[in-house]
Design a protein around this motif. Sequence first.
Motif, PDB file in Angstrom:
ATOM      1  N   SER A 140       5.418   3.599  -6.400  1.00  0.00           N
ATOM      2  CA  SER A 140       5.109   3.852  -7.761  1.00  0.00           C
ATOM      3  C   SER A 140       6.238   4.182  -8.899  1.00  0.00           C
ATOM      4  O   SER A 140       6.194   4.220  -9.842  1.00  0.00           O
ATOM      5  N   GLU A 141       7.549   4.059  -8.365  1.00  0.00           N
ATOM      6  CA  GLU A 141       8.732   4.395  -9.272  1.00  0.00           C
ATOM      7  C   GLU A 141       8.744   5.416 -10.109  1.00  0.00           C
ATOM      8  O   GLU A 141       8.842   5.324 -11.067  1.00  0.00           O
ATOM      9  N   GLN A 142       8.089   6.472  -9.577  1.00  0.00           N
ATOM     10  CA  GLN A 142       7.933   7.628 -10.346  1.00  0.00           C
ATOM     11  C   GLN A 142       9.140   8.870 -10.253  1.00  0.00           C
ATOM     12  O   GLN A 142       9.797   8.596  -9.052  1.00  0.00           O
ATOM     13  N   PRO A 143       9.633   9.251 -11.256  1.00  0.00           N
ATOM     14  CA  PRO A 143      10.882  10.348 -11.122  1.00  0.00           C
ATOM     15  C   PRO A 143      10.088  11.567 -10.505  1.00  0.00           C
ATOM     16  O   PRO A 143       9.140  11.806 -10.801  1.00  0.00           O
ATOM     17  N   CYS A 144      10.966  11.892  -9.536  1.00  0.00           N
ATOM     18  CA  CYS A 144      10.287  13.000  -8.656  1.00  0.00           C
ATOM     19  C   CYS A 144      11.338  13.856  -7.878  1.00  0.00           C
ATOM     20  O   CYS A 144      12.543  13.513  -7.849  1.00  0.00           O
ATOM     21  N   VAL A 145      10.909  14.801  -7.163  1.00  0.00           N
ATOM     22  CA  VAL A 145      12.018  15.762  -6.281  1.00  0.00           C
ATOM     23  C   VAL A 145      11.711  15.488  -4.799  1.00  0.00           C
ATOM     24  O   VAL A 145      12.624  15.666  -4.152  1.00  0.00           O
ATOM     25  N   TYR A 146      10.733  14.815  -4.580  1.00  0.00           N
ATOM     26  CA  TYR A 146      10.328  14.421  -3.052  1.00  0.00           C
ATOM     27  C   TYR A 146       9.493  13.263  -3.122  1.00  0.00           C
ATOM     28  O   TYR A 146       8.340  13.126  -3.992  1.00  0.00           O
ATOM     29  N   TRP A 147       9.474  12.288  -2.247  1.00  0.00           N
ATOM     30  CA  TRP A 147       8.614  11.112  -2.051  1.00  0.00           C
ATOM     31  C   TRP A 147       8.488  10.803  -0.600  1.00  0.00           C
ATOM     32  O   TRP A 147       9.398  11.090   0.014  1.00  0.00           O
ATOM     33  N   ASP A 148       7.268  10.262  -0.074  1.00  0.00           N
ATOM     34  CA  ASP A 148       7.336   9.633   1.486  1.00  0.00           C
ATOM     35  C   ASP A 148       6.126   8.734   1.235  1.00  0.00           C
ATOM     36  O   ASP A 148       5.467   8.712   0.265  1.00  0.00           O
ATOM     37  N   ILE A 149       6.225   7.840   2.257  1.00  0.00           N
ATOM     38  CA  ILE A 149       5.299   6.585   2.390  1.00  0.00           C
ATOM     39  C   ILE A 149       4.637   6.974   3.651  1.00  0.00           C
ATOM     40  O   ILE A 149       5.264   7.063   4.736  1.00  0.00           O
ATOM     41  N   ARG A 150       3.276   6.734   3.804  1.00  0.00           N
ATOM     42  CA  ARG A 150       2.456   6.803   4.784  1.00  0.00           C
ATOM     43  C   ARG A 150       1.500   5.709   5.161  1.00  0.00           C
ATOM     44  O   ARG A 150       1.527   4.831   4.069  1.00  0.00           O
ATOM     45  N   GLN A 151       0.958   5.765   6.215  1.00  0.00           N
ATOM     46  CA  GLN A 151       0.216   4.455   6.410  1.00  0.00           C
ATOM     47  C   GLN A 151      -1.253   4.902   7.092  1.00  0.00           C
ATOM     48  O   GLN A 151      -1.493   5.636   7.871  1.00  0.00           O
ATOM     49  N   GLY A 152      -2.136   4.515   6.297  1.00  0.00           N
ATOM     50  CA  GLY A 152      -3.538   4.644   6.762  1.00  0.00           C
ATOM     51  C   GLY A 152      -3.889   6.175   6.631  1.00  0.00           C
ATOM     52  O   GLY A 152      -3.710   6.931   5.677  1.00  0.00           O
ATOM     53  N   MET A 153      -4.571   6.605   7.865  1.00  0.00           N
ATOM     54  CA  MET A 153      -4.855   7.956   7.911  1.00  0.00           C
ATOM     55  C   MET A 153      -4.092   8.896   8.503  1.00  0.00           C
ATOM     56  O   MET A 153      -4.189  10.037   8.819  1.00  0.00           O
TER      57      MET A 153
END
Length: 298
Positions: free
Chosen positions: A35-48
């Motif tokens: 989403s290209e948001q400014p943040c302090v942490y992000w991760d990507i997950r799949q499905g459930m």
Amino acid sequence: MSEVTRIANVTDGTRATVRGEVRAARPPLLTSKLSEQPCVYWDIRQGMDGTPLEHEGMDFWVQESGGDRVLVRVPAVSAGEATSGPSSLDVDVRADRQQQIVEAASADIQAVSKRIKELKDILREGAGPNISEAAKERRRLAKVATLLCAVKAHARGKVHLGSSLKTQEAWIERNAHLADAEAGSRSVQLVTKRWEVVLAEGMEVSVTATFHMQPMPEGYSGGGGYRDRPMCLTAAGDPSQPVHVLGVGAAAPQEEEPPTTKKRADDVVPPTRTGMDPILKWTIALTGIASALAWLLR
């Protein structure tokens, strides 16, 4: 959720749960991948799956409205690095994700069921040029309904098709093409697509950890409450006892934009358990009568 403790009441070496807003410890902020948001942490997950496929994070404060705050130390991980094994930081949004899928699947099931009823009425009248198309659509939507029921069960951790959650998930992925923009695509996408978890400034979170008074890292901001002191209350976990961060309100996952039965979970949607469809019974009966008449008139 554990009982929340005021930050001012947390002492060195105590395991507790505190709550407040996310604030970056120092610039610059990170940029989330999807989403290209400014943040302090992000991760990507799949499905459930609740396990991050890749993530990136930086230290951040969790600050109460009165100004008291704790520093959450985040392990240095580069963007795109795959996670393998336990992490010292656990960002939990699984319960929110499950509820999101259950609500979407319930709404889609209701819409599909309504359309199937409309098609039954059309077929019951048995007239008009679109009878064959109505029958074809009804058969397709019956399969979509089965798919959506599997999606809803999967979100709740229950097995509706197949012998396990793993085979059920594989069956859902193979049959995801049955859903379209008008029938169930939202629910299926929530289960099968990649999605993103983001912790941005201003989000409210709770943090459960063992807290210690430690020297404030060089370059981190000060002022007010604990911020005036050279020492600060710090949460830094390890794989055996990670820092647990739970989004309280705004940590809704963001989806990636588009660029078996008990015996065997395969690509064929199993028949319903309520018996043969009445329309199918009449079709078979009429076919038999026509064949008999043709034989007698030879």
